[in-house]
Design a protein around this motif. Structure first.
Motif, mmCIF file in Angstrom:
data_model
loop_
_atom_site.group_PDB
_atom_site.id
_atom_site.type_symbol
_atom_site.label_atom_id
_atom_site.label_comp_id
_atom_site.label_asym_id
_atom_site.label_seq_id
_atom_site.Cartn_x
_atom_site.Cartn_y
_atom_site.Cartn_z
ATOM 1 N N GLY A 194 0.128 7.551 11.010
ATOM 2 C CA GLY A 194 -0.761 8.396 10.214
ATOM 3 C C GLY A 194 -0.946 9.771 10.817
ATOM 4 O O GLY A 194 -0.884 10.792 10.117
ATOM 5 N N PHE A 234 0.109 4.355 -2.720
ATOM 6 C CA PHE A 234 -0.701 5.444 -2.173
ATOM 7 C C PHE A 234 0.192 6.422 -1.431
ATOM 8 O O PHE A 234 1.180 6.035 -0.802
ATOM 9 C CB PHE A 234 -1.766 4.904 -1.207
ATOM 10 C CG PHE A 234 -2.826 4.070 -1.866
ATOM 11 C CD1 PHE A 234 -3.951 4.663 -2.407
ATOM 12 C CD2 PHE A 234 -2.689 2.687 -1.956
ATOM 13 C CE1 PHE A 234 -4.932 3.894 -3.028
ATOM 14 C CE2 PHE A 234 -3.653 1.911 -2.570
ATOM 15 C CZ PHE A 234 -4.781 2.524 -3.105
ATOM 16 N N HIS A 235 -0.178 7.691 -1.525
ATOM 17 C CA HIS A 235 0.540 8.717 -0.782
ATOM 18 C C HIS A 235 0.098 8.686 0.680
ATOM 19 O O HIS A 235 -1.019 8.288 1.004
ATOM 20 C CB HIS A 235 0.273 10.110 -1.378
ATOM 21 C CG HIS A 235 0.801 10.277 -2.770
ATOM 22 N ND1 HIS A 235 2.153 10.296 -3.051
ATOM 23 C CD2 HIS A 235 0.168 10.430 -3.961
ATOM 24 C CE1 HIS A 235 2.339 10.461 -4.351
ATOM 25 N NE2 HIS A 235 1.142 10.550 -4.929
ATOM 26 N N ARG A 236 0.990 9.106 1.541
ATOM 27 C CA ARG A 236 0.628 9.236 2.950
ATOM 28 C C ARG A 236 -0.160 10.535 3.129
ATOM 29 O O ARG A 236 0.050 11.487 2.406
ATOM 30 C CB ARG A 236 1.899 9.259 3.796
ATOM 31 C CG ARG A 236 2.744 7.986 3.651
ATOM 32 C CD ARG A 236 3.909 7.994 4.572
ATOM 33 N NE ARG A 236 3.456 7.914 5.962
ATOM 34 C CZ ARG A 236 4.231 8.225 6.993
ATOM 35 N NH1 ARG A 236 5.461 8.645 6.790
ATOM 36 N NH2 ARG A 236 3.768 8.115 8.227
ATOM 37 N N PRO A 237 -1.114 10.610 4.067
ATOM 38 C CA PRO A 237 -1.417 9.599 5.086
ATOM 39 C C PRO A 237 -2.409 8.518 4.643
ATOM 40 O O PRO A 237 -2.764 7.672 5.445
ATOM 41 C CB PRO A 237 -2.020 10.440 6.192
ATOM 42 C CG PRO A 237 -2.751 11.532 5.471
ATOM 43 C CD PRO A 237 -1.884 11.862 4.285
ATOM 44 N N TRP A 238 -2.851 8.571 3.339
ATOM 45 C CA TRP A 238 -3.805 7.556 2.901
ATOM 46 C C TRP A 238 -3.236 6.147 3.040
ATOM 47 O O TRP A 238 -3.956 5.209 3.396
ATOM 48 C CB TRP A 238 -4.212 7.818 1.441
ATOM 49 C CG TRP A 238 -5.189 8.933 1.310
ATOM 50 C CD1 TRP A 238 -4.960 10.183 0.827
ATOM 51 C CD2 TRP A 238 -6.566 8.916 1.708
ATOM 52 N NE1 TRP A 238 -6.094 10.951 0.891
ATOM 53 C CE2 TRP A 238 -7.102 10.197 1.427
ATOM 54 C CE3 TRP A 238 -7.394 7.947 2.276
ATOM 55 C CZ2 TRP A 238 -8.419 10.525 1.690
ATOM 56 C CZ3 TRP A 238 -8.721 8.282 2.534
ATOM 57 C CH2 TRP A 238 -9.218 9.548 2.239
ATOM 58 N N ALA A 239 -1.944 6.002 2.752
ATOM 59 C CA ALA A 239 -1.312 4.687 2.883
ATOM 60 C C ALA A 239 -1.388 4.201 4.326
ATOM 61 O O ALA A 239 -1.637 3.019 4.581
ATOM 62 C CB ALA A 239 0.142 4.760 2.419
ATOM 63 N N ASP A 240 -1.191 5.119 5.279
ATOM 64 C CA ASP A 240 -1.260 4.742 6.697
ATOM 65 C C ASP A 240 -2.662 4.282 7.078
ATOM 66 O O ASP A 240 -2.825 3.264 7.767
ATOM 67 C CB ASP A 240 -0.857 5.937 7.576
ATOM 68 C CG ASP A 240 0.555 6.407 7.311
ATOM 69 O OD1 ASP A 240 1.477 5.923 7.981
ATOM 70 O OD2 ASP A 240 0.739 7.260 6.422
ATOM 71 N N TRP A 241 -3.674 5.046 6.656
ATOM 72 C CA TRP A 241 -5.057 4.699 7.020
ATOM 73 C C TRP A 241 -5.485 3.392 6.354
ATOM 74 O O TRP A 241 -6.159 2.558 6.982
ATOM 75 C CB TRP A 241 -6.027 5.819 6.617
ATOM 76 C CG TRP A 241 -5.718 7.166 7.148
ATOM 77 C CD1 TRP A 241 -5.792 8.349 6.475
ATOM 78 C CD2 TRP A 241 -5.279 7.503 8.478
ATOM 79 N NE1 TRP A 241 -5.425 9.391 7.280
ATOM 80 C CE2 TRP A 241 -5.111 8.902 8.511
ATOM 81 C CE3 TRP A 241 -4.988 6.762 9.614
ATOM 82 C CZ2 TRP A 241 -4.680 9.578 9.654
ATOM 83 C CZ3 TRP A 241 -4.553 7.424 10.762
ATOM 84 C CH2 TRP A 241 -4.401 8.801 10.774
ATOM 85 N N LEU A 242 -5.102 3.205 5.089
ATOM 86 C CA LEU A 242 -5.467 1.964 4.389
ATOM 87 C C LEU A 242 -4.735 0.762 4.988
ATOM 88 O O LEU A 242 -5.309 -0.323 5.115
ATOM 89 C CB LEU A 242 -5.147 2.094 2.900
ATOM 90 C CG LEU A 242 -6.037 3.072 2.124
ATOM 91 C CD1 LEU A 242 -5.520 3.254 0.699
ATOM 92 C CD2 LEU A 242 -7.480 2.587 2.105
ATOM 93 N N LEU A 277 0.825 -1.219 0.000
ATOM 94 C CA LEU A 277 0.000 0.000 0.000
ATOM 95 C C LEU A 277 0.856 1.264 0.000
ATOM 96 O O LEU A 277 0.477 2.281 -0.598
ATOM 97 C CB LEU A 277 -0.921 0.004 1.229
ATOM 98 C CG LEU A 277 -2.116 -0.948 1.178
ATOM 99 C CD1 LEU A 277 -2.817 -0.999 2.524
ATOM 100 C CD2 LEU A 277 -3.094 -0.518 0.099
#
Length: 221
Positions: A146, A27-35, A23
């Motif tokens: 995140g 995906f860019h952070r913070p989206w990668a963290d949430w996903l 992931l």
């Protein structure tokens, strides 16, 4: 192997393990963290459901017994590698992470050497608590990474003092707070403490497994 629902959940959990790391490539952070957090929590929940459903529907199998611990260990090890990398190699995080990874590799080697005999060494309740503690700690740490990244975005290169002045002037967004501290620091602190608890349980259960395996490791006279 039969493709029962419990076995399918176990396989999905195994496939989710590398997905947590992948992931961060797409995906860019913070989206990668949430996903990653959502994927990890979802996969961790299947660890309870697959065992429960297998017992409920009497669908326990050798495949499930073999794959379940492998999927758990893959999830934990890969997630810990991602978290330590994105937490700036924090020594308070690296030490418990090292203990956990060492134990899993050590016990995995023992199981491989013992072969079929490893099935005689039953999983204890403490070992199940160990896995639960690991997964809760990792989930909290993903939350912390995140929130940390959101804090970095909010600062935008400013010092904390400059940021406070910019917030007062309405030129910047305030950092999310939980009482007297920012939420990221709380999440990271709680996550690290939980990981130390998990590391302690991991070492204890690893030692128990080693002691139980000693009768099978004696040289034949």
């Amino acid at each position: 192997m039969r493709w029962t629902i419990p076995n399918s959940l176990t396989v999905l959990r195994l496939l989710a393990a590398p997905g947590v790391a992948i992931l961060f490539l797409y995906f860019h952070r913070p989206w990668a963290d949430w996903l990653a957090l959502a994927l990890f929590v979802g996969a961790a929940l299947t660890d309870w459901f697959d065992g429960y459903l297998a017992r409920l529907w009497k669908q326990e199998s050798k495949f499930g017994a073999m794959m379940d611990p492998i999927a758990d260990k893959a999830m934990v090890v890969i997630a810990i590698m991602v978290i330590t990398g994105y937490n700036g190699m924090n020594p308070w995080l690296i030490l418990p992470a090292t203990l956990i990874i060492f134990r899993e590799v050590f016990v995995g080697g023992l199981r491989e050497y013992l072969g079929a005999k490893s099935g005689l060494l039953k999983v204890t309740k403490l070992a199940k608590w160990k896995t639960t503690a690991q997964m809760i700690a990792i989930a909290v740490l993903f939350l912390g990474t995140g929130l940390d990244y959101l804090n970095v975005l909010a600062l935008e290169g400013m010092t904390p003092e400059q940021h406070q002045a910019a917030v007062a002037a309405g030129e910047a967004e305030a950092i999310r707070t939980c009482g007297n501290r920012d939420c990221a620091s709380y999440a990271n602190l709680v996550g690290i403490w939980l990981l130390w608890v998990a590391a302690f349980l991991t070492v204890v259960t690893g030692w128990e497994y080693f002691v139980k395996s000693l009768p099978f490791l004696r040289e034949d006279k």
